[in-house]
Design an enzyme around this catalytic site. Structure first.
Site, PDB file in Angstrom:
ATOM      1  CB  SER A  93      13.852 -34.097 -46.017  1.00  0.00           C
ATOM      2  OG  SER A  93      14.809 -33.973 -44.994  1.00  0.00           O
TER       3      SER A  93
ATOM      4  CE  LYS B  40      15.711 -35.304 -41.726  1.00  0.00           C
ATOM      5  NZ  LYS B  40      15.865 -34.110 -42.544  1.00  0.00           N
TER       6      LYS B  40
ATOM      7  CE  LYS C  99       9.553 -31.509 -46.602  1.00  0.00           C
ATOM      8  NZ  LYS C  99      10.679 -32.480 -46.656  1.00  0.00           N
TER       9      LYS C  99
END
Length: 297
Positions: A100, A174, A242
């Site tokens: 990611s 995502k 994150k």
């Protein structure tokens, strides 16, 4: 590209990467894996995976290289750094970044790959460690359609790939996924805490909600973990932060204010700062306890 005769270089064999590499090998591909901490890759040898001592050795003969490292800086360092492996990849091979990373990072990597005649897909996943083990990951893919079709069979060994659009759009999908996961985790944690504090049995409340409009994978899996206080990481909270921060940054870049996401990010950020970053993201209920002055066992 299917099975025998196709070599897959696999970079990053952590919680998710190890079972993903094992599934690819189990489908008949030759897999050469590398991990920065070598011992984390050695269990794959029992599955017929070759374990490389250097990242370059994992990619040199590969038809497909999969990158499953922990962050954008880690990916850039291994792929594009002074001794980056992209320079070792064969022309006409395909680089699939399943980490990611930010949308613009994926787009920049795609440009660098094209300059070396290497195909590029950004293909982040959702489904956690269990999905990686079972081969049921949701795989969100950005990149050229022809590269996607070439790589579809490899991706299908790990789950259900869906092409979203050009490079970077897999990462955008995502981000959307992670926004929904983080927000739902927080809502479920608040609900379980309210049930407990109000005098109900959270386990019975959860059981009553199954099958109704509030039902979800998170209610089924993560509410159970909250109730059992089982926070062994499937998805560590530090990675959730994150992703929420990346989503906020991208939203700002396209002129959007997303207030719920901002609140959720604050909660997970405090959770990490309070020492729970290595726990599963379902441990966000511990941060809610702290904020309410309740015991955190």
């Amino acid at each position: 590209m299917t099975g025998a005769g196709v070599t897959v270089g696999f970079l990053g064999t952590g919680i998710m990467g190890l079972p993903m590499a094992r599934r690819i090998a189990g489908a008949g591909y030759r897999v050469v894996a590398w991990n920065r901490t070598h011992d984390k890759a050695t269990p794959l040898a029992a599955a017929g995976v070759e374990v490389a001592g250097r990242a370059h050795d994992a990619v040199r003969d590969a038809d497909v290289v999969i990158c499953m490292l922990s962050s954008a800086p880690a990916c850039d360092d291994i792929l594009l750094g002074d001794e980056g492996v992209l320079a070792e990849m064969r022309a006409s091979s395909v680089l699939i970044v399943m980490s990611s990373i930010p949308v613009d990072t994926a787009q920049r990597q795609a440009t660098a790959a094209a300059a070396r005649a290497v195909g590029y897909l950004d293909a982040p996943v959702s489904g956690g460690q269990k999905g990686a083990q079972d081969g049921t990951l949701a795989i969100m893919v950005g990149g050229d359609e022809s590269m996607f079709e070439r790589s579809r069979a490899v991706l299908q060994t790990m789950g259900r790939p869906t092409r979203i659009g050009p490079a970077g759009t897999g990462q955008l999908a995502k981000l959307v996924n992670q926004m929904m996961v983080a927000s739902t985790l927080t809502a479920v944690a608040e609900a379980m805490l309210l049930a407990e504090r109000g005098g109900a049995d959270p386990a019975q409340v959860r059981a009553a909600l199954l099958g109704g409009f509030a039902d979800s994978t998170i209610l089924r899996q993560h509410a159970a973990r909250m109730i059992a206080q089982d926070f062994q990481p499937g998805g560590p909270a530090k990675y959730q932060v994150k992703d929420t921060r990346t989503a906020i940054g991208f939203a700002q870049s396209v002129g959007l204010e997303l207030p719920v996401l901002g609140l959720v990010d604050d909660l997970f950020s405090d959770m990490v700062e309070n020492g729970d970053g290595e726990l599963d993201h379902s441990a966000v209920i511990r941060e809610l306890r702290r904020r309410n002055g309740l015991p955190v066992s």
